[in-house]
Design a protein around this motif. Structure first.
Motif: not given
Length: 393
Positions: A112-120, A152-159
């Motif tokens: 997971g590379i979106s902020d929510i996946h990495m943080k939570d 993972e969750d790339g569509s919601r990750a910081d581009p």
């Protein structure tokens, strides 16, 4: 002009030399994440054989889920199938070690590379995510594996971070990168922009893995293809986590008829594949599910019946036999004069125009909705067409 779809094809803007689109089927990995779905190893092996015979390019399964999954992965790899068997694991060296014990040529990992996946979920920083991604790819490549990495969750990750991590794993030697819409929040234009952005910066071939939370999975997958990706992830009947991912039937047919991709799919297996999964899972596709649903080739309204039995292409974009389905005619209060005449013909009754009108009126007056459903094979269809010539238009 023999093709009834000719003008539609003009809008579709077909390429003179269509490019090959690949399919990875994840029924044995994503499919088993569908609530209530668990296959036996015998079933997993049978599904893999059938998917391979159908003609998918890659088959994905996870050896780290359980001992049974490990045995199934190892056994399927030993079958010598034409499709690549992709051992799917987490972005951990220890998971890659498990995959290596199965002796695969391909492995796939995800992080997971979106902020929510990495943080939570993962509770790691961007720097830690970058390090894990690169180290996992380098470790797999050092052991002779071909490697696909899913951001993972790339569509919601910081581009900016997404591109940075894609560039880093490309330099580490990754063979494919999968761009997922993990929670199905993209619309087709958004998926196109997402994939196009990565395609312009990365040379590695791209997969698209689209979830169906808002019903856009198939549309988003092909938007990703239009933007430059060359492989779509599917499952049989679209089963998977929550609302699943693109259905193999819809993707395979669209690739063949709408994209003209030079694949060699055995499309006539699609209905049988759907029935197999329904038997194993107890999850039956809804009646109007495209191509393989029970109502996909049922015709009921009087004007439809009249057209179908003169030329099925009037309401069928492709014949049912192409996907292993059957055409069915529904008789009842909507049948109309022509439909009533067909019914009389089937029953061996003498008929004329007035009698057909009388039967149609009688069906309506009964107010019982649908009364009779008849599957039509080609022999019976020809009989009806010939008999109906005695009925005026």
């Amino acid at each position: 002009m023999n093709d009834p779809n000719y003008y539609a094809h003009l809008y579709n803007e077909y390429d003179k030399k269509p490019r090959k689109i690949h399919v990875l089927d994840s029924t044995l990995r994503e499919g088993e994440q569908h609530p209530g779905v668990t296959f036996t190893n015998k079933q997993r092996i049978q599904i893999a054989w059938m998917l391979d015979y159908f003609g998918v390019d890659q088959i994905e399964i996870s050896p780290v889920v359980s001992e049974d999954h490990f045995v199934a992965t190892k056994t399927i790899i030993k079958q010598g199938l034409k499709a690549d068997i992709v051992a799917h694991v987490r972005a951990l060296k220890s998971d890659v070690d498990v995959a290596l014990k199965c002796d695969p040529k391909w492995t796939a990992t995800y992080l997971g590379i979106s902020d929510i996946h990495m943080k939570d979920k993962l509770r790691i920083t961007r720097e830690e995510a970058m390090r894990r991604a690169v180290e996992t790819v380098e470790y797999a490549k050092a052991h002779g594996l071909k490697m696909r990495f899913t951001v993972e969750d790339g569509s919601r990750a910081d581009p900016e971070f997404l591109l940075k991590i894609c560039k880093a794993i490309e330099e580490a030697g990754v063979d494919r990168i999968s761009l997922p819409d993990t929670v199905g929040v993209m619309r087709p234009k958004g998926m196109f922009n997402f994939v196009k952005m990565v395609k312009e910066k990365i040379k590695v071939p791209l997969d698209v893995h689209c979830h169906n939370d808002m019903g856009f999975a198939v549309a988003n997958a092909f938007a990703g293809i239009d933007a430059g990706a060359d492989q779509i992830h599917t499952t049989i009947d679209g089963i998977g986590e929550r609302t699943g991912i693109p259905s193999l039937a819809e993707v395979g047919v669209a690739m063949t008829y709408l994209y003209r991709s030079p694949n060699d799919f055995r499309l006539d297996m699609l209905s049988d594949l759907s029935k197999l999964i329904a038997d194993y899972t107890g999850i039956h596709p809804y009646d109007s599910k495209p191509l393989v649903g029970a109502s996909a080739y049922k015709h009921k309204a009087g004007t439809h019946l009249a057209a179908i039995l003169r030329n099925p292409a009037a309401y069928e974009p492709i014949p049912p036999r192409v996907v292993g389905n059957r055409r069915r005619i529904v008789f009842g209060e909507l049948a109309g004069k022509t439909g009533s005449a067909y019914l009389m013909s089937l029953l061996g009754l003498e008929m004329n125009d007035e009698q057909a009108k009388a039967v149609a009126a009688g069906l309506k007056n009964l107010r019982m909705g649908d009364l009779l459903e008849i599957p039509l094979d080609s022999k019976l269809e020809r009989k009806i067409i010939n008999d109906s010539k005695s009925i005026k238009e």
